[in-house]
Motif scaffolding. Sequence first.
Motif, short mmCIF file in Angstrom:
data_model
loop_
_atom_site.label_atom_id
_atom_site.label_comp_id
_atom_site.label_asym_id
_atom_site.label_seq_id
_atom_site.Cartn_x
_atom_site.Cartn_y
_atom_site.Cartn_z
N PRO A 12 0.81 -1.22 0.00
CA PRO A 12 0.00 0.00 0.00
C PRO A 12 0.85 1.28 0.00
CG PRO A 12 -0.89 -1.58 1.55
CD PRO A 12 0.39 -2.16 1.05
N ALA A 13 1.97 1.28 0.72
CA ALA A 13 2.80 2.49 0.79
C ALA A 13 3.44 2.78 -0.56
CB ALA A 13 3.87 2.32 1.88
N ASP A 40 8.65 -4.79 -7.16
CA ASP A 40 8.17 -5.64 -6.04
C ASP A 40 8.40 -7.10 -6.43
OD1 ASP A 40 5.95 -5.27 -3.47
OD2 ASP A 40 6.35 -7.26 -4.28
N GLU A 41 8.92 -7.85 -5.48
CA GLU A 41 9.24 -9.25 -5.82
C GLU A 41 8.00 -10.11 -5.96
OE1 GLU A 41 11.57 -11.13 -2.76
OE2 GLU A 41 10.64 -9.92 -1.22
N TRP A 92 -0.15 -9.76 -3.34
CA TRP A 92 -0.08 -11.02 -2.59
C TRP A 92 -0.85 -10.89 -1.29
CZ3 TRP A 92 3.42 -11.85 1.90
CH2 TRP A 92 4.06 -10.67 2.30
N LYS A 105 -0.56 -10.53 1.88
CA LYS A 105 0.35 -10.18 2.98
C LYS A 105 -0.35 -10.43 4.31
CE LYS A 105 2.46 -7.29 5.88
NZ LYS A 105 2.01 -6.47 7.01
N CYS A 155 -2.17 -9.99 7.39
CA CYS A 155 -2.76 -8.71 7.82
C CYS A 155 -4.22 -8.95 8.18
CB CYS A 155 -2.64 -7.71 6.66
SG CYS A 155 -3.14 -6.02 7.04
N GLY A 156 -4.76 -8.09 9.06
CA GLY A 156 -6.21 -8.12 9.28
C GLY A 156 -6.93 -7.58 8.05
N GLY A 157 -6.34 -6.53 7.46
CA GLY A 157 -6.94 -5.93 6.26
C GLY A 157 -7.97 -4.86 6.58
N GLY A 158 -8.02 -4.39 7.84
CA GLY A 158 -9.05 -3.43 8.26
C GLY A 158 -8.63 -1.99 7.99
N ARG A 218 -5.83 -8.80 1.60
CA ARG A 218 -4.71 -8.00 1.15
C ARG A 218 -4.36 -8.25 -0.31
NH1 ARG A 218 -1.22 -5.22 4.35
NH2 ARG A 218 -0.32 -4.78 2.33
N VAL A 264 14.71 -6.47 -5.36
CA VAL A 264 15.86 -5.56 -5.31
C VAL A 264 16.88 -6.19 -4.37
CG1 VAL A 264 16.63 -3.23 -4.75
CG2 VAL A 264 14.35 -3.57 -5.71
N ASP A 293 5.59 0.62 6.60
CA ASP A 293 6.30 -0.19 7.60
C ASP A 293 7.82 -0.04 7.51
OD1 ASP A 293 3.78 -1.09 8.21
OD2 ASP A 293 4.27 -3.23 8.11
N GLY A 312 -1.73 0.06 10.36
CA GLY A 312 -0.60 0.50 9.54
C GLY A 312 -1.01 0.89 8.14
N LEU A 313 -2.19 0.42 7.70
CA LEU A 313 -2.57 0.66 6.31
C LEU A 313 -2.75 2.15 6.02
CD1 LEU A 313 -5.01 -2.35 5.79
CD2 LEU A 313 -2.80 -1.99 4.68
C1 LIG Z 1 -0.85 -9.91 11.24
C2 LIG Z 1 -0.99 -8.46 10.90
C3 LIG Z 1 -2.25 -7.87 10.92
C4 LIG Z 1 -2.40 -6.53 10.55
N1 LIG Z 1 -3.65 -6.00 10.50
C5 LIG Z 1 -3.83 -4.71 10.11
C6 LIG Z 1 -5.12 -4.16 9.97
O1 LIG Z 1 -6.14 -4.84 10.12
N2 LIG Z 1 -5.24 -2.86 9.62
C7 LIG Z 1 -4.15 -2.07 9.38
O2 LIG Z 1 -4.31 -0.88 9.09
N3 LIG Z 1 -2.90 -2.59 9.47
C8 LIG Z 1 -2.71 -3.88 9.80
N4 LIG Z 1 -1.45 -4.42 9.84
C9 LIG Z 1 -0.31 -3.58 9.41
C10 LIG Z 1 -0.25 -3.55 7.85
O3 LIG Z 1 -0.27 -4.87 7.36
C11 LIG Z 1 1.02 -2.85 7.39
O4 LIG Z 1 1.16 -1.66 8.11
C12 LIG Z 1 1.00 -2.55 5.89
O5 LIG Z 1 1.02 -3.72 5.13
C13 LIG Z 1 2.21 -1.68 5.50
O6 LIG Z 1 2.24 -1.51 4.11
P1 LIG Z 1 3.64 -1.32 3.37
O7 LIG Z 1 3.32 -1.04 1.96
O8 LIG Z 1 4.48 -0.37 4.13
O9 LIG Z 1 4.39 -2.71 3.51
P2 LIG Z 1 4.00 -4.15 2.95
O10 LIG Z 1 2.55 -4.28 2.81
O11 LIG Z 1 4.71 -5.13 3.80
O12 LIG Z 1 4.63 -4.16 1.49
C14 LIG Z 1 6.03 -4.27 1.29
C15 LIG Z 1 6.26 -4.79 -0.12
O13 LIG Z 1 7.65 -4.74 -0.42
C16 LIG Z 1 8.01 -5.87 -1.15
N5 LIG Z 1 9.46 -6.08 -0.96
C17 LIG Z 1 10.13 -6.22 0.21
N6 LIG Z 1 11.45 -6.33 -0.01
C18 LIG Z 1 11.63 -6.26 -1.35
C19 LIG Z 1 12.76 -6.30 -2.20
N7 LIG Z 1 14.02 -6.43 -1.71
N8 LIG Z 1 12.58 -6.21 -3.53
C20 LIG Z 1 11.34 -6.07 -4.07
N9 LIG Z 1 10.22 -6.02 -3.32
C21 LIG Z 1 10.37 -6.10 -1.97
C22 LIG Z 1 7.14 -6.99 -0.61
O14 LIG Z 1 6.96 -8.01 -1.57
C23 LIG Z 1 5.83 -6.24 -0.30
O15 LIG Z 1 4.90 -6.34 -1.35
C24 LIG Z 1 -1.27 -5.74 10.21
C25 LIG Z 1 0.00 -6.34 10.22
C26 LIG Z 1 0.14 -7.68 10.55
C27 LIG Z 1 1.51 -8.29 10.53
#
Ligand SMILES: Cc1cc2nc3c(=O)[nH]c(=O)nc-3n(C[C@H](O)[C@H](O)[C@H](O)COP(=O)(O)OP(=O)(O)OC[C@H]3O[C@@H](n4cnc5c(N)ncnc54)[C@H](O)[C@@H]3O)c2cc1C
Length: 395
Positions: free
Chosen positions: A11-12, A31-32, A36, A38, A40-43, A91, A114, A258, A270-271
Amino acid sequence: MKTVAVLGGGPAGASAAERLADAGLRTILFDEKLAWEKPCGGGLTYKAYTEYPYLLNNDTPKRLVHETVIGAHKAGDAKLTLDHPLVIYSRLELNRMLLERAEKAGAEIEKTRVMNIEQRENGWRLETKNGVAEADFLIVATGARNPLRTVGTEYKAADTMSALGYYVPAEQDRIDIQFLENLEGYIWVFPRSGHLSVGICGKGESAQALRLRLEAYMDERGIPRKDAKFYSHMLPSLESAGWKGNRVAGRGWLAVGDAGGLVDPITGEGLFYAIRSGDLASRVVLNDAHALADKAAVYRAAIAHEFAADLEFAAMLAKRVFLGKFLFRTVPQRMVHFMQRSPRFRELMQDLFAGTQPYSSLRNRLLRNLNGTLQEVIMQFFLDHVLPQNSRATP
Ligand SMILES: Cc1cc2nc3c(=O)[nH]c(=O)nc-3n(C[C@H](O)[C@H](O)[C@H](O)COP(=O)(O)OP(=O)(O)OC[C@H]3O[C@@H](n4cnc5c(N)ncnc54)[C@H](O)[C@@H]3O)c2cc1C
Protein backbone atom coordinates in the motif's frame (compact mmCIF):
# COMPACT_ATOMS: atom_id res chain seq x y z
CA MET A 1 14.86 14.81 -10.95
CA LYS A 2 14.00 12.47 -13.83
CA THR A 3 13.45 9.00 -12.41
CA VAL A 4 12.17 7.82 -9.04
CA ALA A 5 12.47 4.17 -8.04
CA VAL A 6 9.86 2.87 -5.61
CA LEU A 7 11.16 -0.19 -3.80
CA GLY A 8 8.17 -2.31 -2.73
CA GLY A 9 4.63 -2.37 -4.05
CA GLY A 10 2.49 -2.74 -0.93
CA PRO A 11 0.00 0.00 0.00
CA ALA A 12 2.80 2.49 0.79
CA GLY A 13 4.80 1.98 -2.40
CA ALA A 14 1.78 1.68 -4.69
CA SER A 15 0.28 4.91 -3.30
CA ALA A 16 3.53 6.86 -3.71
CA ALA A 17 4.05 5.49 -7.23
CA GLU A 18 0.51 6.41 -8.27
CA ARG A 19 0.96 10.04 -7.29
CA LEU A 20 4.47 10.43 -8.67
CA ALA A 21 3.50 8.92 -12.02
CA ASP A 22 0.30 10.91 -12.12
CA ALA A 23 2.36 14.10 -11.83
CA GLY A 24 4.36 13.02 -14.88
CA LEU A 25 7.55 11.83 -13.19
CA ARG A 26 9.10 8.64 -14.55
CA THR A 27 8.36 6.16 -11.77
CA ILE A 28 9.54 2.55 -11.65
CA LEU A 29 8.07 0.33 -8.94
CA PHE A 30 9.87 -2.91 -8.06
CA ASP A 31 8.17 -5.64 -6.04
CA GLU A 32 9.24 -9.25 -5.82
CA LYS A 33 5.67 -10.52 -5.41
CA LEU A 34 3.37 -7.71 -6.58
CA ALA A 35 -0.19 -8.40 -5.34
CA TRP A 36 -0.08 -11.02 -2.59
CA GLU A 37 -1.93 -12.03 0.57
CA LYS A 38 0.35 -10.18 2.98
CA PRO A 39 -0.39 -11.38 6.53
CA CYS A 40 -2.76 -8.71 7.82
CA GLY A 41 -6.21 -8.12 9.28
CA GLY A 42 -6.94 -5.93 6.26
CA GLY A 43 -9.05 -3.43 8.26
CA LEU A 44 -9.27 0.18 7.07
CA THR A 45 -10.63 2.86 9.36
CA TYR A 46 -13.10 5.66 8.60
CA LYS A 47 -10.12 8.05 8.79
CA ALA A 48 -8.52 6.17 5.88
CA TYR A 49 -11.49 6.00 3.55
CA THR A 50 -12.64 9.57 4.16
CA GLU A 51 -9.15 10.83 3.29
CA TYR A 52 -8.97 8.46 0.28
CA PRO A 53 -12.57 7.75 -0.87
CA TYR A 54 -11.36 5.34 -3.58
CA LEU A 55 -10.69 2.90 -0.73
CA LEU A 56 -14.45 2.64 -0.34
CA ASN A 57 -15.81 3.49 -3.78
CA ASN A 58 -14.58 0.66 -5.96
CA ASP A 59 -15.62 -2.77 -7.24
CA THR A 60 -13.00 -4.68 -5.24
CA PRO A 61 -14.55 -7.27 -2.86
CA LYS A 62 -14.61 -6.04 0.74
CA ARG A 63 -16.70 -6.20 3.90
CA LEU A 64 -18.19 -3.24 5.74
CA VAL A 65 -18.51 -4.19 9.39
CA HIS A 66 -20.80 -2.25 11.71
CA GLU A 67 -20.48 -4.17 14.94
CA THR A 68 -17.66 -5.20 17.21
CA VAL A 69 -17.56 -7.15 20.46
CA ILE A 70 -14.69 -6.36 22.83
CA GLY A 71 -13.82 -8.77 25.62
CA ALA A 72 -11.25 -8.92 28.41
CA HIS A 73 -10.14 -11.71 30.70
CA LYS A 74 -12.66 -12.09 33.57
CA ALA A 75 -14.63 -8.99 32.47
CA GLY A 76 -17.05 -10.52 29.96
CA ASP A 77 -17.56 -8.54 26.79
CA ALA A 78 -19.26 -5.45 25.47
CA LYS A 79 -20.91 -4.78 22.15
CA LEU A 80 -20.12 -1.64 20.18
CA THR A 81 -22.10 -0.46 17.18
CA LEU A 82 -19.85 1.33 14.72
CA ASP A 83 -21.51 4.40 13.16
CA HIS A 84 -18.56 4.47 10.78
CA PRO A 85 -17.94 0.90 9.68
CA LEU A 86 -14.53 -0.70 9.41
CA VAL A 87 -13.82 -1.71 5.80
CA ILE A 88 -12.05 -5.05 5.55
CA TYR A 89 -10.18 -6.31 2.50
CA SER A 90 -8.20 -9.37 1.67
CA ARG A 91 -4.71 -8.00 1.15
CA LEU A 92 -4.41 -9.71 -2.21
CA GLU A 93 -7.39 -7.69 -3.41
CA LEU A 94 -6.34 -4.41 -1.78
CA ASN A 95 -2.76 -4.61 -3.06
CA ARG A 96 -3.98 -5.49 -6.54
CA MET A 97 -6.36 -2.54 -6.61
CA LEU A 98 -3.66 -0.09 -5.48
CA LEU A 99 -1.09 -1.45 -7.93
CA GLU A 100 -3.58 -1.19 -10.78
CA ARG A 101 -4.16 2.46 -9.89
CA ALA A 102 -0.40 3.09 -9.94
CA GLU A 103 -0.06 1.39 -13.32
CA LYS A 104 -3.00 3.31 -14.73
CA ALA A 105 -1.37 6.57 -13.58
CA GLY A 106 1.68 5.63 -15.66
CA ALA A 107 4.05 3.92 -13.22
CA GLU A 108 6.27 1.20 -14.73
CA ILE A 109 5.83 -1.92 -12.65
CA GLU A 110 8.47 -4.61 -12.53
CA LYS A 111 8.18 -7.92 -10.71
CA THR A 112 11.64 -8.49 -9.31
CA ARG A 113 13.57 -8.50 -6.05
CA VAL A 114 15.86 -5.56 -5.31
CA MET A 115 19.06 -7.21 -4.12
CA ASN A 116 21.26 -4.22 -3.45
CA ILE A 117 21.30 -0.43 -3.64
CA GLU A 118 24.32 1.79 -4.02
CA GLN A 119 24.34 5.57 -3.71
CA ARG A 120 26.35 7.44 -6.31
CA GLU A 121 27.16 11.13 -6.48
CA ASN A 122 24.07 11.86 -8.59
CA GLY A 123 21.61 9.14 -7.76
CA TRP A 124 21.32 5.42 -7.17
CA ARG A 125 22.36 2.18 -8.82
CA LEU A 126 20.03 -0.72 -8.09
CA GLU A 127 20.80 -4.38 -8.51
CA THR A 128 17.69 -6.42 -9.04
CA LYS A 129 17.22 -10.09 -9.90
CA ASN A 130 16.52 -8.92 -13.46
CA GLY A 131 19.59 -6.73 -13.81
CA VAL A 132 20.72 -3.22 -13.05
CA ALA A 133 18.63 -0.04 -12.90
CA GLU A 134 19.35 3.60 -12.14
CA ALA A 135 17.29 6.27 -10.39
CA ASP A 136 17.71 9.80 -9.11
CA PHE A 137 15.70 9.25 -5.93
CA LEU A 138 14.36 6.31 -3.87
CA ILE A 139 11.09 5.71 -2.10
CA VAL A 140 11.76 2.83 0.29
CA ALA A 141 8.54 0.83 0.75
CA THR A 142 9.90 -2.62 1.45
CA GLY A 143 7.77 -3.23 4.54
CA ALA A 144 8.67 -4.35 8.05
CA ARG A 145 11.10 -7.01 6.83
CA ASN A 146 13.08 -4.51 4.76
CA PRO A 147 16.18 -6.40 3.63
CA LEU A 148 18.06 -3.22 2.59
CA ARG A 149 20.35 -2.44 5.50
CA THR A 150 21.30 1.17 4.75
CA VAL A 151 17.84 2.75 4.47
CA GLY A 152 14.66 2.67 6.59
CA THR A 153 13.91 1.94 10.25
CA GLU A 154 16.51 -0.11 12.11
CA TYR A 155 14.22 -2.38 14.12
CA LYS A 156 15.22 -3.59 17.58
CA ALA A 157 13.29 -6.49 19.14
CA ALA A 158 11.48 -4.09 21.48
CA ASP A 159 10.15 -2.15 18.48
CA THR A 160 8.22 -5.07 17.05
CA MET A 161 5.32 -7.35 17.87
CA SER A 162 4.92 -10.88 16.62
CA ALA A 163 1.68 -11.22 14.72
CA LEU A 164 0.25 -14.51 13.55
CA GLY A 165 -3.01 -16.20 12.86
CA TYR A 166 -5.24 -18.23 10.56
CA TYR A 167 -7.42 -17.54 7.56
CA VAL A 168 -10.48 -19.56 8.50
CA PRO A 169 -13.06 -20.57 5.90
CA ALA A 170 -16.06 -19.36 7.93
CA GLU A 171 -18.46 -16.41 8.12
CA GLN A 172 -19.48 -13.96 10.80
CA ASP A 173 -20.83 -10.43 10.70
CA ARG A 174 -19.07 -8.76 13.59
CA ILE A 175 -15.47 -8.06 14.61
CA ASP A 176 -14.26 -9.66 17.85
CA ILE A 177 -11.42 -8.16 19.87
CA GLN A 178 -10.16 -10.02 22.95
CA PHE A 179 -7.66 -8.76 25.53
CA LEU A 180 -5.79 -11.47 27.42
CA GLU A 181 -4.24 -11.74 30.85
CA ASN A 182 -0.73 -10.25 31.00
CA LEU A 183 -0.40 -9.69 27.28
CA GLU A 184 0.74 -6.49 25.60
CA GLY A 185 -1.36 -7.26 22.57
CA TYR A 186 -4.72 -8.74 21.64
CA ILE A 187 -6.65 -11.25 19.55
CA TRP A 188 -8.84 -10.21 16.62
CA VAL A 189 -11.44 -11.94 14.47
CA PHE A 190 -12.03 -9.96 11.26
CA PRO A 191 -14.73 -11.06 8.81
CA ARG A 192 -13.58 -10.79 5.20
CA SER A 193 -15.22 -11.72 1.92
CA GLY A 194 -15.40 -15.51 2.09
CA HIS A 195 -13.26 -16.10 5.20
CA LEU A 196 -12.19 -14.81 8.63
CA SER A 197 -8.78 -13.44 9.55
CA VAL A 198 -8.24 -14.67 13.11
CA GLY A 199 -5.01 -13.46 14.66
CA ILE A 200 -3.01 -12.40 17.67
CA CYS A 201 -0.30 -9.78 18.14
CA GLY A 202 1.88 -9.37 21.18
CA LYS A 203 5.13 -7.95 22.46
CA GLY A 204 7.65 -9.68 24.71
CA GLU A 205 6.28 -13.18 24.16
CA SER A 206 7.50 -15.86 21.78
CA ALA A 207 5.54 -16.57 18.61
CA GLN A 208 5.00 -20.11 19.89
CA ALA A 209 3.43 -18.86 23.14
CA LEU A 210 1.20 -16.47 21.21
CA ARG A 211 0.11 -19.26 18.90
CA LEU A 212 -0.88 -21.40 21.89
CA ARG A 213 -2.90 -18.51 23.33
CA LEU A 214 -4.65 -18.02 19.99
CA GLU A 215 -5.41 -21.70 19.51
CA ALA A 216 -6.85 -21.94 23.04
CA TYR A 217 -9.12 -18.99 22.22
CA MET A 218 -10.20 -20.55 18.92
CA ASP A 219 -10.96 -23.88 20.61
CA GLU A 220 -12.97 -22.14 23.32
CA ARG A 221 -14.99 -20.20 20.70
CA GLY A 222 -15.42 -23.20 18.40
CA ILE A 223 -13.47 -21.59 15.54
CA PRO A 224 -12.16 -24.54 13.50
CA ARG A 225 -8.54 -24.75 12.39
CA LYS A 226 -9.21 -27.54 9.91
CA ASP A 227 -8.58 -26.17 6.38
CA ALA A 228 -7.42 -22.88 7.95
CA LYS A 229 -4.20 -21.42 6.53
CA PHE A 230 -1.59 -20.25 9.06
CA TYR A 231 0.18 -16.89 8.66
CA SER A 232 2.76 -14.91 10.59
CA HIS A 233 4.63 -11.66 10.13
CA MET A 234 6.36 -8.90 12.02
CA LEU A 235 4.26 -5.95 13.17
CA PRO A 236 6.11 -2.67 13.81
CA SER A 237 5.40 -1.24 17.27
CA LEU A 238 8.08 1.34 17.98
CA GLU A 239 8.83 2.20 21.60
CA SER A 240 9.60 5.82 22.55
CA ALA A 241 13.36 5.30 22.02
CA GLY A 242 12.65 3.76 18.62
CA TRP A 243 10.70 6.84 17.52
CA LYS A 244 13.45 9.19 18.72
CA GLY A 245 16.17 7.74 16.51
CA ASN A 246 13.89 6.51 13.74
CA ARG A 247 15.76 6.41 10.41
CA VAL A 248 12.83 7.40 8.23
CA ALA A 249 14.64 9.50 5.60
CA GLY A 250 18.09 10.44 4.36
CA ARG A 251 19.82 12.11 1.46
CA GLY A 252 18.17 10.88 -1.73
CA TRP A 253 15.62 8.59 -0.07
CA LEU A 254 12.39 8.60 1.98
CA ALA A 255 10.96 5.54 3.75
CA VAL A 256 7.18 5.05 3.75
CA GLY A 257 4.83 2.67 5.58
CA ASP A 258 6.30 -0.19 7.60
CA ALA A 259 9.79 0.43 6.21
CA GLY A 260 9.66 3.68 8.21
CA GLY A 261 8.06 2.12 11.31
CA LEU A 262 4.82 4.06 10.68
CA VAL A 263 2.33 1.90 12.56
CA ASP A 264 0.11 2.66 15.55
CA PRO A 265 1.98 0.97 18.42
CA ILE A 266 -1.26 0.23 20.28
CA THR A 267 -3.76 -0.92 17.65
CA GLY A 268 -1.32 -2.11 14.97
CA GLU A 269 -3.08 0.03 12.36
CA GLY A 270 -0.60 0.50 9.54
CA LEU A 271 -2.57 0.66 6.31
CA PHE A 272 -3.66 4.27 6.67
CA TYR A 273 -0.15 5.40 7.64
CA ALA A 274 1.32 3.46 4.72
CA ILE A 275 -0.99 5.14 2.22
CA ARG A 276 -0.72 8.57 3.84
CA SER A 277 3.08 8.48 4.10
CA GLY A 278 3.27 7.36 0.44
CA ASP A 279 1.16 10.36 -0.44
CA LEU A 280 3.20 12.80 1.68
CA ALA A 281 6.51 11.44 0.40
CA SER A 282 5.40 11.89 -3.20
CA ARG A 283 4.43 15.50 -2.50
CA VAL A 284 7.84 16.20 -0.99
CA VAL A 285 9.58 14.61 -3.98
CA LEU A 286 7.46 16.58 -6.44
CA ASN A 287 7.85 19.93 -4.71
CA ASP A 288 10.56 21.84 -6.57
CA ALA A 289 10.71 24.43 -3.79
CA HIS A 290 12.85 22.04 -1.72
CA ALA A 291 16.41 21.28 -2.68
CA LEU A 292 17.26 17.58 -2.85
CA ALA A 293 19.32 17.88 0.34
CA ASP A 294 16.33 19.28 2.24
CA LYS A 295 13.75 16.69 1.25
CA ALA A 296 14.50 14.33 4.15
CA ALA A 297 13.95 17.06 6.75
CA VAL A 298 10.80 18.34 5.04
CA TYR A 299 9.34 14.81 4.92
CA ARG A 300 10.22 14.14 8.58
CA ALA A 301 8.45 17.34 9.58
CA ALA A 302 5.41 16.54 7.42
CA ILE A 303 4.81 13.08 8.90
CA ALA A 304 5.51 14.30 12.45
CA HIS A 305 2.95 17.05 12.03
CA GLU A 306 0.32 14.77 10.47
CA PHE A 307 0.56 11.65 12.62
CA ALA A 308 4.03 10.46 13.69
CA ALA A 309 4.13 12.73 16.77
CA ASP A 310 0.80 11.24 17.87
CA LEU A 311 2.08 7.69 17.29
CA GLU A 312 5.20 8.52 19.29
CA PHE A 313 2.94 9.70 22.10
CA ALA A 314 0.95 6.45 21.82
CA ALA A 315 4.18 4.52 22.34
CA MET A 316 4.34 5.97 25.86
CA LEU A 317 0.79 4.78 26.56
CA ALA A 318 0.98 1.29 25.05
CA LYS A 319 2.15 -0.66 28.10
CA ARG A 320 -0.32 1.13 30.36
CA VAL A 321 -3.21 0.40 28.00
CA PHE A 322 -2.56 -3.35 27.95
CA LEU A 323 -0.98 -4.02 31.34
CA GLY A 324 -1.85 -1.03 33.55
CA LYS A 325 -4.23 -1.12 36.52
CA PHE A 326 -7.16 1.16 37.31
CA LEU A 327 -9.42 0.78 40.37
CA PHE A 328 -7.97 -2.69 41.20
CA ARG A 329 -8.61 -4.11 37.72
CA THR A 330 -6.60 -4.07 34.52
CA VAL A 331 -7.21 -1.23 32.08
CA PRO A 332 -8.76 -3.60 29.45
CA GLN A 333 -11.13 -4.99 32.12
CA ARG A 334 -12.18 -1.46 33.08
CA MET A 335 -12.58 -0.52 29.42
CA VAL A 336 -15.02 -3.40 28.99
CA HIS A 337 -16.85 -2.50 32.23
CA PHE A 338 -17.20 1.13 31.13
CA MET A 339 -18.36 0.14 27.66
CA GLN A 340 -20.99 -2.13 29.17
CA ARG A 341 -22.38 0.75 31.21
CA SER A 342 -21.56 4.15 29.71
CA PRO A 343 -22.88 5.49 26.37
CA ARG A 344 -20.28 8.29 26.58
CA PHE A 345 -17.46 5.80 26.87
CA ARG A 346 -18.89 3.79 23.98
CA GLU A 347 -18.85 6.97 21.88
CA LEU A 348 -15.20 7.47 22.69
CA MET A 349 -14.42 3.87 21.72
CA GLN A 350 -16.30 4.39 18.45
CA ASP A 351 -14.02 7.31 17.64
CA LEU A 352 -10.94 5.26 18.49
CA PHE A 353 -12.17 2.58 16.07
CA ALA A 354 -12.85 5.20 13.41
CA GLY A 355 -9.34 6.59 13.88
CA THR A 356 -10.69 10.07 14.57
CA GLN A 357 -9.60 10.38 18.22
CA PRO A 358 -5.91 11.35 18.46
CA TYR A 359 -4.02 9.90 21.44
CA SER A 360 -2.69 13.34 22.34
CA SER A 361 -6.17 14.67 23.21
CA LEU A 362 -7.50 11.42 24.71
CA ARG A 363 -6.63 12.37 28.27
CA ASN A 364 -8.45 15.71 28.03
CA ARG A 365 -11.51 14.10 26.51
CA LEU A 366 -11.57 11.46 29.25
CA LEU A 367 -11.25 14.15 31.90
CA ARG A 368 -13.99 16.25 30.33
CA ASN A 369 -16.33 13.27 30.25
CA LEU A 370 -15.26 11.65 33.48
CA ASN A 371 -18.04 13.03 35.56
CA GLY A 372 -20.74 12.00 33.09
CA THR A 373 -19.18 8.60 32.42
CA LEU A 374 -18.87 7.76 36.10
CA GLN A 375 -22.45 8.83 36.71
CA GLU A 376 -23.57 6.56 33.88
CA VAL A 377 -21.49 3.67 35.20
CA ILE A 378 -22.78 4.07 38.74
CA MET A 379 -26.38 4.46 37.53
CA GLN A 380 -26.12 1.34 35.38
CA PHE A 381 -24.53 -0.59 38.25
CA PHE A 382 -27.40 0.52 40.48
CA LEU A 383 -29.98 -0.61 37.91
CA ASP A 384 -28.27 -3.97 37.37
CA HIS A 385 -27.53 -4.86 40.97
CA VAL A 386 -29.89 -2.90 43.21
CA LEU A 387 -32.97 -2.64 41.03
CA PRO A 388 -32.95 -5.65 38.71
CA GLN A 389 -35.33 -5.66 35.74
CA ASN A 390 -38.51 -7.04 37.34
CA SER A 391 -38.30 -4.75 40.38
CA ARG A 392 -38.17 -1.51 38.31
CA ALA A 393 -41.38 0.46 38.28
CA THR A 394 -43.08 0.36 34.90
CA PRO A 395 -44.20 3.77 33.62
C1 LIG B 1 -0.85 -9.91 11.24
C2 LIG B 1 -0.99 -8.46 10.90
C3 LIG B 1 -2.25 -7.87 10.92
C4 LIG B 1 -2.40 -6.53 10.55
N1 LIG B 1 -3.65 -6.00 10.50
C5 LIG B 1 -3.83 -4.71 10.11
C6 LIG B 1 -5.12 -4.16 9.97
O1 LIG B 1 -6.14 -4.84 10.12
N2 LIG B 1 -5.24 -2.86 9.62
C7 LIG B 1 -4.15 -2.07 9.38
O2 LIG B 1 -4.31 -0.88 9.09
N3 LIG B 1 -2.90 -2.59 9.47
C8 LIG B 1 -2.71 -3.88 9.80
N4 LIG B 1 -1.45 -4.42 9.84
C9 LIG B 1 -0.31 -3.58 9.41
C10 LIG B 1 -0.25 -3.55 7.85
O3 LIG B 1 -0.27 -4.87 7.36
C11 LIG B 1 1.02 -2.85 7.39
O4 LIG B 1 1.16 -1.66 8.11
C12 LIG B 1 1.00 -2.55 5.89
O5 LIG B 1 1.02 -3.72 5.13
C13 LIG B 1 2.21 -1.68 5.50
O6 LIG B 1 2.24 -1.51 4.11
P1 LIG B 1 3.64 -1.32 3.37
O7 LIG B 1 3.32 -1.04 1.96
O8 LIG B 1 4.48 -0.37 4.13
O9 LIG B 1 4.39 -2.71 3.51
P2 LIG B 1 4.00 -4.15 2.95
O10 LIG B 1 2.55 -4.28 2.81
O11 LIG B 1 4.71 -5.13 3.80
O12 LIG B 1 4.63 -4.16 1.49
C14 LIG B 1 6.03 -4.27 1.29
C15 LIG B 1 6.26 -4.79 -0.12
O13 LIG B 1 7.65 -4.74 -0.42
C16 LIG B 1 8.01 -5.87 -1.15
N5 LIG B 1 9.46 -6.08 -0.96
C17 LIG B 1 10.13 -6.22 0.21
N6 LIG B 1 11.45 -6.33 -0.01
C18 LIG B 1 11.63 -6.26 -1.35
C19 LIG B 1 12.76 -6.30 -2.20
N7 LIG B 1 14.02 -6.43 -1.71
N8 LIG B 1 12.58 -6.21 -3.53
C20 LIG B 1 11.34 -6.07 -4.07
N9 LIG B 1 10.22 -6.02 -3.32
C21 LIG B 1 10.37 -6.10 -1.97
C22 LIG B 1 7.14 -6.99 -0.61
O14 LIG B 1 6.96 -8.01 -1.57
C23 LIG B 1 5.83 -6.24 -0.30
O15 LIG B 1 4.90 -6.34 -1.35
C24 LIG B 1 -1.27 -5.74 10.21
C25 LIG B 1 0.00 -6.34 10.22
C26 LIG B 1 0.14 -7.68 10.55
C27 LIG B 1 1.51 -8.29 10.53
